[in-house]
Design a protein around this motif. Structure first.
Motif, PDB file in Angstrom:
ATOM      1  N   GLY A 166       0.836  -1.197   0.000  1.00 17.31           N
ATOM      2  CA  GLY A 166       0.000   0.000   0.000  1.00 17.31           C
ATOM      3  C   GLY A 166       0.871   1.246   0.000  1.00 17.31           C
ATOM      4  N   ASP A 167       0.395   2.297  -0.633  1.00 16.58           N
ATOM      5  CA  ASP A 167       1.163   3.545  -0.713  1.00 16.58           C
ATOM      6  C   ASP A 167       1.557   4.069   0.666  1.00 16.58           C
ATOM      7  OD1 ASP A 167       1.108   3.724  -3.475  1.00 16.58           O
ATOM      8  OD2 ASP A 167      -0.693   4.942  -3.528  1.00 16.58           O
ATOM      9  N   ASP A 168       0.599   4.043   1.591  1.00 16.89           N
ATOM     10  CA  ASP A 168       0.868   4.608   2.909  1.00 16.89           C
ATOM     11  C   ASP A 168       1.974   3.846   3.628  1.00 16.89           C
ATOM     12  OD1 ASP A 168      -0.903   2.429   2.985  1.00 16.89           O
ATOM     13  OD2 ASP A 168      -1.921   3.140   4.788  1.00 16.89           O
ATOM     14  N   LYS A 169       1.932   2.534   3.552  1.00 16.50           N
ATOM     15  CA  LYS A 169       2.939   1.727   4.240  1.00 16.50           C
ATOM     16  C   LYS A 169       4.313   1.911   3.606  1.00 16.50           C
ATOM     17  CE  LYS A 169       2.156  -1.961   6.415  1.00 16.50           C
ATOM     18  NZ  LYS A 169       1.781  -3.306   6.917  1.00 16.50           N
ATOM     19  N   VAL A 224       3.666  10.168   5.402  1.00 13.26           N
ATOM     20  CA  VAL A 224       2.673   9.717   4.429  1.00 13.26           C
ATOM     21  C   VAL A 224       2.089  10.932   3.733  1.00 13.26           C
ATOM     22  CG1 VAL A 224       0.480   8.526   4.092  1.00 13.26           C
ATOM     23  CG2 VAL A 224       2.115   7.661   5.778  1.00 13.26           C
ATOM     24  N   PRO A 255      -0.756  11.619   1.154  1.00 14.45           N
ATOM     25  CA  PRO A 255      -1.888  11.073   0.390  1.00 14.45           C
ATOM     26  C   PRO A 255      -2.025  11.638  -1.020  1.00 14.45           C
ATOM     27  CG  PRO A 255      -2.543  11.518   2.655  1.00 14.45           C
ATOM     28  CD  PRO A 255      -1.175  12.111   2.481  1.00 14.45           C
ATOM     29  N   PHE A 298      -0.329   9.534  -3.640  1.00 13.94           N
ATOM     30  CA  PHE A 298      -0.683   8.119  -3.790  1.00 13.94           C
ATOM     31  C   PHE A 298      -0.981   7.808  -5.253  1.00 13.94           C
ATOM     32  CE2 PHE A 298      -2.533   7.379   0.758  1.00 13.94           C
ATOM     33  CZ  PHE A 298      -1.260   7.523   1.281  1.00 13.94           C
ATOM     34  N   THR A 303      -4.034   2.889  -0.461  1.00 14.04           N
ATOM     35  CA  THR A 303      -3.520   2.502   0.845  1.00 14.04           C
ATOM     36  C   THR A 303      -3.598   0.985   1.018  1.00 14.04           C
ATOM     37  OG1 THR A 303      -5.677   2.622   1.946  1.00 14.04           O
ATOM     38  CG2 THR A 303      -4.381   4.672   1.823  1.00 14.04           C
ATOM     39  N   SER A 304      -2.927   0.501   2.036  1.00 16.90           N
ATOM     40  CA  SER A 304      -2.984  -0.939   2.329  1.00 16.90           C
ATOM     41  C   SER A 304      -4.424  -1.379   2.558  1.00 16.90           C
ATOM     42  CB  SER A 304      -2.133  -1.248   3.570  1.00 16.90           C
ATOM     43  OG  SER A 304      -0.771  -0.994   3.329  1.00 16.90           O
TER      44      SER A 304
END
Length: 279
Positions: free
Chosen positions: A230-233, A242, A244, A247, A251-252
């Protein structure tokens, strides 16, 4: 998972086919992927931007005959059978994509690509490309081990082929340059999440194939992989922050949600991520 079929005839095996050093080595693959996510670059675009270097010569029509090659060939065959039926139900004919196995680098219709970009789909030639050493990265750096996690990666890229055939990808490309970077990234996320949904749909319907069998823990393997990338992780791991607005893949939580929705419903009409607010 277990597959008892013969494997797809659409695998082109170019591993060790004469490629030398590439402009970017496969050892930095995870770094390039993370940077792409951080700065909002989709991997398809990155392929054409890579410096030109020596690439693997793909051997047309040579079947993979080792265990790993046979595995990915079997996964591809199962996606062909699932999407044949899905397209038939829509009154369409599914065009089988080719899957190219390569080492270090490869020449594609989208440009010269290094293993550094990770697995990708090129809409210009309707081919899925993968250096199988990526699975070592998936296991050792992402912590996503297991054959079904590996199958999920292929099913996701095949999902992009489905989007290409249905004209969905074209709409995103038409928006490039006409919308803000933030808005384009938001649309890119929706495209990627739909590919995750299509991967889940494949897994759902593959269970009805006579040569396919899910093992206990397979679903968890795929969800672990979706969670890990995921992008956030990835952004948190790379920079401690992070962002957003940058992205590109979701996200995960979003990636797991859409894969699971595809897996639970098996209904392509439930996968319009562009209209959904569940993001």
């Amino acid at each position: 998972m277990q597959w008892f079929g013969k494997g797809s005839n659409n695998v082109e095996d170019g591993r060790g086919g004469g490629g030398g050093k590439t402009a970017l080595g496969g050892g930095v693959g995870i770094i390039i992927i993370v940077l792409g996510l951080i700065f909002g670059k989709d991997l398809t675009g990155l392929v054409s931007q890579l410096p030109q270097g020596e690439t693997t010569e793909v051997k047309q029509g040579v079947p993979a005959n080792d265990a790993q090659g046979q595995f990915v060939s079997g996964v591809l065959e199962s996606t062909e059978q699932v999407w044949d039926k899905e397209f038939e139900a829509m009154g369409k004919t599914y065009e089988h994509p080719k899957m190219v196995l390569f080492s270090e680098g490869v020449q594609t219709a989208c440009g010269s690509a290094s293993a550094a970009v990770g697995p990708f789909y090129c809409p210009g030639d309707h081919k899925v490309y993968i250096d199988l050493t990526f699975y070592d990265e998936l296991k050792n750096r992402f912590g996503a081990a297991g054959d079904f996690a590996q199958a999920y990666v292929i099913a996701h890229e095949v999902g992009h082929h489905v989007q290409n055939l249905l004209g969905i990808s074209d709409k995103l490309q038409q928006a490039r340059g006409r919308v803000s970077e933030t808005e384009y990234n938001r649309l890119s996320v929706k495209l990627e999440l739909q590919a995750d949904f299509f991967a889940g749909l494949w897994a759902h319907n593959a269970q009805n194939l006579k040569d396919f069998k899910l093992d206990e823990g397979d679903l968890e393997e795929a969800l672990t992989a979706a969670n890990a990338i995921g992008d956030d992780k990835l952004q948190k791991q790379a920079t401690g922050e992070v962002t957003p607005d940058s992205f590109t893949h979701g996200t995960s939580q979003q990636r797991m949600y859409w894969f699971k929705k595809g897996f639970e419903t098996g209904d392509i009409s439930q996968g319009d991520t562009f209209k959904s607010n569940s993001l």
